[in-house]
Design an enzyme around this catalytic site. Structure first.
Site, PDB file in Angstrom:
ATOM      1  N   SER A 176       0.831  -1.199   0.000  1.00 52.81           N
ATOM      2  CA  SER A 176       0.000   0.000   0.000  1.00 52.81           C
ATOM      3  C   SER A 176       0.874   1.262   0.000  1.00 52.81           C
ATOM      4  O   SER A 176       1.662   1.466  -0.912  1.00 52.81           O
ATOM      5  CB  SER A 176      -0.958  -0.050   1.190  1.00 52.81           C
ATOM      6  OG  SER A 176      -1.970   0.911   1.081  1.00 52.81           O
ATOM      7  N   ASP A 189      -9.580  -5.280  -4.579  1.00 55.22           N
ATOM      8  CA  ASP A 189      -9.015  -4.301  -3.649  1.00 55.22           C
ATOM      9  C   ASP A 189      -9.904  -3.067  -3.660  1.00 55.22           C
ATOM     10  O   ASP A 189      -9.981  -2.353  -4.657  1.00 55.22           O
ATOM     11  CB  ASP A 189      -7.595  -3.957  -4.089  1.00 55.22           C
ATOM     12  CG  ASP A 189      -6.830  -3.123  -3.067  1.00 55.22           C
ATOM     13  OD1 ASP A 189      -7.466  -2.294  -2.391  1.00 55.22           O
ATOM     14  OD2 ASP A 189      -5.609  -3.295  -2.970  1.00 55.22           O
ATOM     15  N   HIS A 213      -7.565  -5.718  -0.127  1.00 60.71           N
ATOM     16  CA  HIS A 213      -6.362  -4.907   0.074  1.00 60.71           C
ATOM     17  C   HIS A 213      -5.492  -5.473   1.189  1.00 60.71           C
ATOM     18  O   HIS A 213      -4.275  -5.583   1.038  1.00 60.71           O
ATOM     19  CB  HIS A 213      -6.769  -3.472   0.407  1.00 60.71           C
ATOM     20  CG  HIS A 213      -5.615  -2.523   0.483  1.00 60.71           C
ATOM     21  ND1 HIS A 213      -4.824  -2.218  -0.602  1.00 60.71           N
ATOM     22  CD2 HIS A 213      -5.103  -1.793   1.533  1.00 60.71           C
ATOM     23  CE1 HIS A 213      -3.890  -1.352  -0.251  1.00 60.71           C
ATOM     24  NE2 HIS A 213      -4.035  -1.083   1.032  1.00 60.71           N
TER      25      HIS A 213
END
Length: 276
Positions: free
Chosen positions: A95, A227, A256
């Site tokens: 991320s 995601d 995610h």
């Protein structure tokens, strides 16, 4: 506990497990290095030196008022790598951490970084613009900032559902994973949490990816196709277009957050990439 002193004097916590070729992990927002514990142990057990830090403002690192931006995050990572004198490094980012390792590798790591791996990463650009129509509207990030400034405890609890995809029918991710997300999120300083939203959403990593492409840096790009936090179209798919040598791995139905079957599959793929 081990700390490194950053260029501005701030103290940054890190973990250093095992021995061998170094693998440095960078976590997502609003987490800390604990989010990588399983991968740290797997890498160390496989003969690597596994290292992970708490980004400034997060976890056990100093909660600075300034420096909560991607350029500083990358410079902080450079300070850690240089302090430990690491070479032939594999960097791994999830991320926001994916943006951090991409910027670090491109701007600081030419002599030290051998490979780059990302998972659910924010590059090349999250926010929607005329040139990035598949991006996420700015209003969504304004909502995140409002949630952080409001009741952030309730906000992190709510956000954890989309993070792990537990709002999808058939999800098998346990409540305990959502509780851990909330626990780590509550350790972030308010200024760092708020400022980091701009850092992960509005930083354009296109030039950094182009540098990695030009160098031919081996890259593994992992992303779940469900995601809900960093949608794949403007992220991993675009990254793979910008970096021709990148290996893109799409995990069907994966969210995610790195958990459950997605984590098990990703971990084996990461180990294979490390060894390749």
């Amino acid at each position: 506990m081990p700390y490194v002193t950053l260029p501005d004097g701030a103290q940054m916590f890190y973990k250093d497990w095992g021995a061998g070729r170094p693998v440095v992990f960078s976590h997502g927002w609003p987490l800390n290095s604990d989010a990588w514990d399983v991968e740290l142990k797997l890498a160390a057990d496989a003969g690597y030196r596994a290292i992970a830090h708490d980004r400034r403002g997060h976890g056990r690192s100093e909660q600075t008022w300034t420096g909560n931006d991607m350029d500083t995050y990358a410079a902080d990572l450079a300070a850690l790598v240089e302090a430990l004198d690491l070479t032939d490094v594999i960097v791994v980012g999830h991320s926001t951490g994916g943006g951090e390792v991409v910027r670090y590798a491109a701007r600081h790591g030419e002599a030290r970084v051998a490979k780059v791996a990302t998972a659910g990463a924010v590059p090349p650009l999250m926010v929607q613009t005329d040139a990035n129509p598949e991006g996420t509207p700015l209003s969504a990030f304004n909502d995140i900032r409002a949630g952080v400034l409001g009741d952030r405890s309730a906000f992190y609890q709510e956000l954890s559902a989309a993070f792990f995809g537990t709002n999808r029918e058939g999800s098998i991710i346990p409540q305990a994973d959502r509780d851990q997300f909330w626990r780590l999120g509550m350790q972030v300083g308010l200024a760092g949490a708020y400022d980091c939203v701009k850092a992960f959403s509005e930083t354009d990593f296109t030039a950094d990816l182009e540098i990695l492409a030009e160098r031919g840096t081996p890259m593994f790009v992992a992303h779940g196709d469900d995601d809900q936090i960093v949608p794949i179209a403007a992220a991993a798919r675009r990254t793979a277009e910008l970096v021709p040598q990148a290996q893109l791995k799409v995990y069907p139905g994966a969210p995610h957050g790195i958990a459950g079957p997605y984590q098990q599959a990703l971990d084996q793929d990461l180990l294979a990439f490390f060894a390749s």
